[in-house]
Design a protein around this motif. Structure first.
Motif, PDB file in Angstrom:
ATOM      1  N   GLY A 231      -4.556  34.441  34.951  1.00  0.00           N
ATOM      2  CA  GLY A 231      -5.886  33.714  34.446  1.00  0.00           C
ATOM      3  C   GLY A 231      -7.005  34.126  35.115  1.00  0.00           C
ATOM      4  O   GLY A 231      -8.034  33.918  34.598  1.00  0.00           O
ATOM      5  N   GLU A 232      -7.007  34.352  36.501  1.00  0.00           N
ATOM      6  CA  GLU A 232      -7.930  34.410  37.257  1.00  0.00           C
ATOM      7  C   GLU A 232      -8.430  35.856  37.126  1.00  0.00           C
ATOM      8  O   GLU A 232      -9.386  36.293  37.398  1.00  0.00           O
ATOM      9  N   LEU A 233      -7.401  36.675  36.643  1.00  0.00           N
ATOM     10  CA  LEU A 233      -7.746  38.275  36.485  1.00  0.00           C
ATOM     11  C   LEU A 233      -8.510  38.516  35.311  1.00  0.00           C
ATOM     12  O   LEU A 233      -9.073  39.577  35.151  1.00  0.00           O
ATOM     13  N   LEU A 234      -8.060  37.978  34.289  1.00  0.00           N
ATOM     14  CA  LEU A 234      -8.364  38.253  32.811  1.00  0.00           C
ATOM     15  C   LEU A 234      -9.996  38.370  32.687  1.00  0.00           C
ATOM     16  O   LEU A 234     -10.406  39.535  32.290  1.00  0.00           O
ATOM     17  N   PRO A 235     -10.941  37.504  33.121  1.00  0.00           N
ATOM     18  CA  PRO A 235     -12.307  37.691  33.060  1.00  0.00           C
ATOM     19  C   PRO A 235     -12.889  39.000  33.811  1.00  0.00           C
ATOM     20  O   PRO A 235     -13.916  39.555  33.233  1.00  0.00           O
ATOM     21  N   HIS A 236     -12.082  39.181  34.880  1.00  0.00           N
ATOM     22  CA  HIS A 236     -12.577  40.521  35.591  1.00  0.00           C
ATOM     23  C   HIS A 236     -12.275  41.537  34.853  1.00  0.00           C
ATOM     24  O   HIS A 236     -12.818  42.813  34.781  1.00  0.00           O
ATOM     25  N   LEU A 237     -11.095  41.626  33.943  1.00  0.00           N
ATOM     26  CA  LEU A 237     -10.627  42.711  33.352  1.00  0.00           C
ATOM     27  C   LEU A 237     -11.507  43.071  32.268  1.00  0.00           C
ATOM     28  O   LEU A 237     -12.129  44.117  31.820  1.00  0.00           O
ATOM     29  N   ALA A 238     -12.088  41.817  31.591  1.00  0.00           N
ATOM     30  CA  ALA A 238     -13.150  41.952  30.451  1.00  0.00           C
ATOM     31  C   ALA A 238     -14.211  42.320  30.987  1.00  0.00           C
ATOM     32  O   ALA A 238     -15.104  43.206  30.317  1.00  0.00           O
ATOM     33  N   ALA A 239     -14.543  41.953  32.182  1.00  0.00           N
ATOM     34  CA  ALA A 239     -16.039  42.429  32.490  1.00  0.00           C
ATOM     35  C   ALA A 239     -16.120  43.909  33.155  1.00  0.00           C
ATOM     36  O   ALA A 239     -17.159  44.578  33.041  1.00  0.00           O
ATOM     37  N   ALA A 240     -14.805  44.468  33.239  1.00  0.00           N
ATOM     38  CA  ALA A 240     -14.930  45.917  33.554  1.00  0.00           C
ATOM     39  C   ALA A 240     -14.681  46.806  32.255  1.00  0.00           C
ATOM     40  O   ALA A 240     -14.557  47.902  32.127  1.00  0.00           O
ATOM     41  N   GLY A 241     -14.519  45.933  31.151  1.00  0.00           N
ATOM     42  CA  GLY A 241     -14.868  46.643  29.646  1.00  0.00           C
ATOM     43  C   GLY A 241     -13.626  46.854  29.212  1.00  0.00           C
ATOM     44  O   GLY A 241     -13.184  47.675  28.364  1.00  0.00           O
ATOM     45  N   LEU A 242     -12.443  46.406  29.787  1.00  0.00           N
ATOM     46  CA  LEU A 242     -10.978  46.501  29.149  1.00  0.00           C
ATOM     47  C   LEU A 242     -10.449  45.527  28.476  1.00  0.00           C
ATOM     48  O   LEU A 242     -10.869  44.407  28.407  1.00  0.00           O
ATOM     49  N   THR A 243      -9.759  46.202  27.461  1.00  0.00           N
ATOM     50  CA  THR A 243      -9.234  45.109  26.391  1.00  0.00           C
ATOM     51  C   THR A 243      -7.915  44.629  26.696  1.00  0.00           C
ATOM     52  O   THR A 243      -6.924  45.662  27.297  1.00  0.00           O
ATOM     53  N   VAL A 244      -7.583  43.355  26.458  1.00  0.00           N
ATOM     54  CA  VAL A 244      -6.089  42.809  26.958  1.00  0.00           C
ATOM     55  C   VAL A 244      -5.613  42.625  25.859  1.00  0.00           C
ATOM     56  O   VAL A 244      -6.050  41.973  24.618  1.00  0.00           O
ATOM     57  N   ARG A 245      -4.110  42.875  25.499  1.00  0.00           N
ATOM     58  CA  ARG A 245      -3.241  42.271  24.468  1.00  0.00           C
ATOM     59  C   ARG A 245      -1.845  41.852  25.129  1.00  0.00           C
ATOM     60  O   ARG A 245      -1.616  42.015  26.034  1.00  0.00           O
ATOM     61  N   ALA A 246      -1.347  41.039  24.293  1.00  0.00           N
ATOM     62  CA  ALA A 246      -0.130  40.138  24.558  1.00  0.00           C
ATOM     63  C   ALA A 246       1.133  41.394  24.809  1.00  0.00           C
ATOM     64  O   ALA A 246       0.866  42.235  24.053  1.00  0.00           O
ATOM     65  N   ALA A 247       1.837  41.307  25.874  1.00  0.00           N
ATOM     66  CA  ALA A 247       2.637  42.257  26.160  1.00  0.00           C
ATOM     67  C   ALA A 247       4.017  42.122  25.183  1.00  0.00           C
ATOM     68  O   ALA A 247       4.353  40.948  24.933  1.00  0.00           O
TER      69      ALA A 247
END
Ligand code: ATP
Length: 306
Positions: A231-247
């Protein structure tokens, strides 16, 4: 070498193949992919002179198939495993072909051996299973020891041993410097066998590229990351322009990150002091890459409910 220049086939109002321009190179296996009805068989039939193009042309070793002096010695094809007469033996079928093409009789025994039909060579083709007919069709394609081979769905009906045998045979034919043009709907098998793929949809060219680069371009390539403090990492991934989806099949502590690379994502987690329990590359399969490429050109078959 097979060349197509603006190759087109129309059946009344329907365009089965539209302005295909391709070079199928020797020394590698080129897979020919496309949804049902995309025009693969029609294309192969035109290359083999069995269908006349409406426009454009197909050349085998620089000439139209109909103009080849020794066609079976220049190009061999498996287009329809039911083409052998059911009342004849496998040996008689191949001997007839060899005779009318000036091919020595010794080749018949050699190709029967190659395809594993030596023990049943004198049985009627009518008693053969689909897999045995496929083997006979492959024997016929190999009869003239041609530098060019076209195989339309050769894996159909083969058992797992047969599939493996065929993969090795196809790879060795290309390694000998032959041109091998192969259609199949079995993507995992194609990924194992082909060096290069041509993808068509509704008769039109969609892709013509090495298997590795088709896979590379797929959006299904991702980095899998597992962390107890995801949960702490997700905003940083988004800020870096990366898209996240469920594994896929993963727990709540892991996600797939699209558009990033292992090193960058690892360093991002390190900078923000988030512990990482797994960081791995998830490679797309040819099937996933193919599905994306052909999404908009599937004509037949089920669609996902909207
Ligand atoms: N003799 C014919 N007369 C009319 N239409 C035809 C004929 N042969 C093929 N077609 C049409 O041309 C299109 C291409 O067919 P083709 O068999 O080449 O596709 P394919 O990619 O080999 O399909 P599959 O994967 O299902 O074998 C289809 O829409 C088919 O209905």
């Amino acid at each position: 070498m097979i060349s197509m220049r603006d190759l087109t086939k129309k059946y009344r109002a329907r365009t089965a193949v539209e302005a295909l321009s391709l070079e199928i190179e020797p020394g590698r296996v080129t897979g020919f992919l496309g949804p049902n009805g995309a025009g693969k068989s029609t294309t192969m039939r035109m290359v083999m002179g069995l269908d006349a193009p409406t426009a454009g042309r197909a050349l085998v070793n620089g000439r139209p198939y109909a103009e080849l002096r020794h066609p079976l010695r220049e190009a061999g094809a498996l287009l329809d495993p039911r083409s052998a007469h059911p009342g004849r033996s496998a040996r008689a079928h191949l001997t007839g072909m060899a005779r009318s093409n000036g091919i020595p009789a010794a080749r018949v025994t050699a190709v029967l051996d190659t395809v594993g039909l030596a023990a049943v060579a004198d049985r009627r083709v009518g008693s053969f299973s689909l897999g045995m007919r496929q083997r006979l069709g492959i024997a016929a394609a190999l009869l003239g020891d041609p530098p060019v081979l076209l195989l339309d769905e050769p894996v159909n009906g083969l058992d797992p041993d047969g599939v493996r045998w065929l993969r090795e045979l196809i790879r060795s034919l290309a390694a000998e410097g032959r041109t091998v043009f192969l259609s199949s709907h079995l993507m995992s098998e194609m990924q194992e066998t082909a060096d290069h793929v041509v993808v068509i949809g509704r008769g039109r060219l969609i892709a013509d590229a090495p298997v590795a680069s088709i896979i590379e371009r797929s959006s299904a390539n991702a980095v899998r990351i597992r962390s107890p403090r995801l949960g702490e990492l997700l905003p940083h991934l988004a800020a870096a322009g990366l898209t996240v989806r469920a594994a896929d099949g993963g727990g709540r502590d892991e996600v797939l990150v699209l558009g990033g690379d292992l090193a960058g994502i690892g360093e991002l987690a390190f900078r923000h002091r988030v512990p990482v329990h797994e960081l791995s590359q998830r490679r797309a399969s040819l099937e996933e890459a193919y599905m994306e490429l052909t999404e908009s050109s599937v004509e037949y078959g089920e669609r996902e409910p909207a």
